[in-house]
Design an enzyme around this catalytic site. Structure first.
Site, short mmCIF file in Angstrom:
data_model
loop_
_atom_site.label_atom_id
_atom_site.label_comp_id
_atom_site.label_asym_id
_atom_site.label_seq_id
_atom_site.Cartn_x
_atom_site.Cartn_y
_atom_site.Cartn_z
N GLY A 31 11.85 117.84 116.68
CA GLY A 31 11.78 118.93 115.69
C GLY A 31 13.04 119.03 114.86
CE1 TYR A 43 9.21 130.63 120.36
CE2 TYR A 43 10.38 132.61 121.05
CZ TYR A 43 10.39 131.34 120.52
OH TYR A 43 11.57 130.76 120.14
CB ILE A 74 18.93 131.37 115.17
CG1 ILE A 74 19.43 131.46 116.62
CG2 ILE A 74 19.70 130.32 114.37
CD1 ILE A 74 20.88 131.75 116.82
N1 LIG Z 1 15.28 130.89 115.14
C1 LIG Z 1 15.42 131.62 116.23
O1 LIG Z 1 15.74 132.83 116.14
C2 LIG Z 1 15.23 131.02 117.59
C3 LIG Z 1 15.63 131.78 118.68
C4 LIG Z 1 15.46 131.26 119.96
C5 LIG Z 1 14.93 129.99 120.13
N2 LIG Z 1 14.56 129.26 119.05
C6 LIG Z 1 14.01 127.93 119.32
O2 LIG Z 1 14.79 126.95 118.66
C7 LIG Z 1 13.97 125.81 118.35
C8 LIG Z 1 14.10 125.50 116.87
O3 LIG Z 1 13.63 126.63 116.14
P1 LIG Z 1 13.97 126.92 114.60
O4 LIG Z 1 14.34 128.36 114.52
O5 LIG Z 1 14.87 125.88 114.06
O6 LIG Z 1 12.48 126.81 114.02
P2 LIG Z 1 11.89 126.04 112.74
O7 LIG Z 1 10.49 126.50 112.64
O8 LIG Z 1 12.79 126.20 111.58
O9 LIG Z 1 11.95 124.52 113.22
C9 LIG Z 1 11.11 124.02 114.24
C10 LIG Z 1 10.97 122.53 114.06
O10 LIG Z 1 10.06 122.05 115.08
C11 LIG Z 1 9.09 121.21 114.44
N3 LIG Z 1 7.85 121.18 115.19
C12 LIG Z 1 6.91 122.16 115.28
N4 LIG Z 1 5.88 121.75 116.03
C13 LIG Z 1 6.16 120.48 116.43
C14 LIG Z 1 5.47 119.52 117.22
N5 LIG Z 1 4.27 119.79 117.72
N6 LIG Z 1 6.06 118.31 117.42
C15 LIG Z 1 7.27 118.03 116.89
N7 LIG Z 1 7.96 118.90 116.12
C16 LIG Z 1 7.42 120.11 115.90
C17 LIG Z 1 8.90 121.84 113.07
O11 LIG Z 1 8.27 120.95 112.16
C18 LIG Z 1 10.34 122.18 112.70
O12 LIG Z 1 11.01 121.09 112.14
C19 LIG Z 1 12.55 126.19 118.78
O13 LIG Z 1 12.28 125.67 120.06
C20 LIG Z 1 12.61 127.70 118.82
O14 LIG Z 1 11.63 128.23 119.68
C21 LIG Z 1 14.70 129.74 117.77
#
Ligand SMILES: NC(=O)c1ccc[n+]([C@@H]2O[C@H](COP(=O)([O-])OP(=O)(O)OC[C@H]3O[C@@H](n4cnc5c(N)ncnc54)[C@H](O)[C@@H]3O)[C@@H](O)[C@H]2O)c1
Length: 248
Positions: free
Chosen positions: A9, A153, A186
């Site tokens: 991702g 989630y 984030i």
């Molecule tokens: N943004 C936040 O506040 C936050 C907080 C806690 C945890 N997270 C976690 O951090 C990680 C990244 O999140 P983010 O905020 O950058 O989100 P984002 O949506 O900006 O990025 C997620 C990425 O994962 C890719 N993706 C989605 N489904 C996929 C699949 N089936 N196979 C491969 N790639 C896939 C998407 O295309 C994207 O590039 C995630 O696991 C999310 O749950 C985010």
């Protein structure tokens, strides 16, 4: 020896920041994402190359077991070996428990939790053979508390923390460490789920000790630590990276 890592991702948000942060720390990389993200994934690969590191891109869906096996094989073939796996890919679509469908529950668990299991399983033979591995799972503050509309989630991220703990128990004997990072709020496309309402933003800033939201770059240092030899005697942990949030 140059260190090599896979980041799932990696086309945007936290995954992109981790890819660039690891490149700056001297890692060659295999970056994966789903096919609609091909152009942005290639753009990130270009940014890695600008930092003087080698980069392989792989279009793969972490919820597909065959894609995970192929990702592992292509990363090993493209880089020569893989030291670290960063399980970052994730999805969040808000739905109250009353609105939540079995399909959305399954899709969320398939990417966020089963994807972590499948990528880990796909890399174990290679890491076991080399008697070295660093696995870093991106969980979430939602594994600790979660917010309304995030029951599925939160369940998926709690699964990641539990899976991290047992992976550590099973894989330690092969020199493989497994740790999780739990980011707070984030500012990414996913993070916007929490941030559309200015009142919510003000609330999160107030209840966070550092009185600000997180940036993707805030997650990089802890991930890089778990991916490196600096954390050689640290495994089975889940570290909050949330600015010191009191979530109520
Ligand atoms: N943004 C936040 O506040 C936050 C907080 C806690 C945890 N997270 C976690 O951090 C990680 C990244 O999140 P983010 O905020 O950058 O989100 P984002 O949506 O900006 O990025 C997620 C990425 O994962 C890719 N993706 C989605 N489904 C996929 C699949 N089936 N196979 C491969 N790639 C896939 C998407 O295309 C994207 O590039 C995630 O696991 C999310 O749950 C985010």
């Amino acid at each position: 020896m140059t260190r090599h890592a896979i980041v799932t991702g990696a086309s945007r948000g936290i995954g992109r920041a981790i890819a660039l942060g690891l490149a700056e720390r001297g890692y060659d990389l295999a970056l994966t994402d789903i096919s609609p993200q091909q152009a942005t994934l290639e753009a990130v690969a270009g940014e890695v190359a600008e930092r003087g590191r080698r980069c392989v891109t792989i279009l793969a869906d972490v919820s597909d077991p065959e894609d995970c096996r192929r990702s592992a094989a292509e990363a090993v073939r493209g880089l020569g070996h893989v030291d670290a796996l960063v399980n970052n890919a994730g999805i969040l679509k808000l739905a109250s428990i009353e609105e939540l469908t079995p399909a959305l529950w399954d899709a969320t668990l398939a990417v966020n939790a089963r994807g972590v299991f499948q990528m880990t399983q796909a890399l174990i033979p290679h890491m076991r053979e080399r008697r070295y591995g660093r696995i870093v799972n991106i969980a979430s503050l939602a594994a600790r508390t979660g917010g309304p509309g995030q029951s599925h989630y939160a369940a998926s991220k709690s699964a990641v923390v539990g899976f991290t703990r047992v992976s550590s128990m099973e894989l330690g004997q092969y020199g493989i460490t497994v740790n999780a990072v739990c980011p707070g709020i984030i500012q990414t496309e996913m993070g916007m789920n929490n941030l559309r309402d200015p009142e919510r933003v003000a609330y999160f800033e107030k209840v966070t000790d550092l009185h600000r939201l997180g940036n993707p770059e805030d997650v990089v240092g802890p991930v890089a630590f778990f991916a490196s030899d600096d954390s050689a005697f640290v495994t089975g942990q889940a570290l909050n990276v949330d600015g010191g949030i009191f979530y109520s």
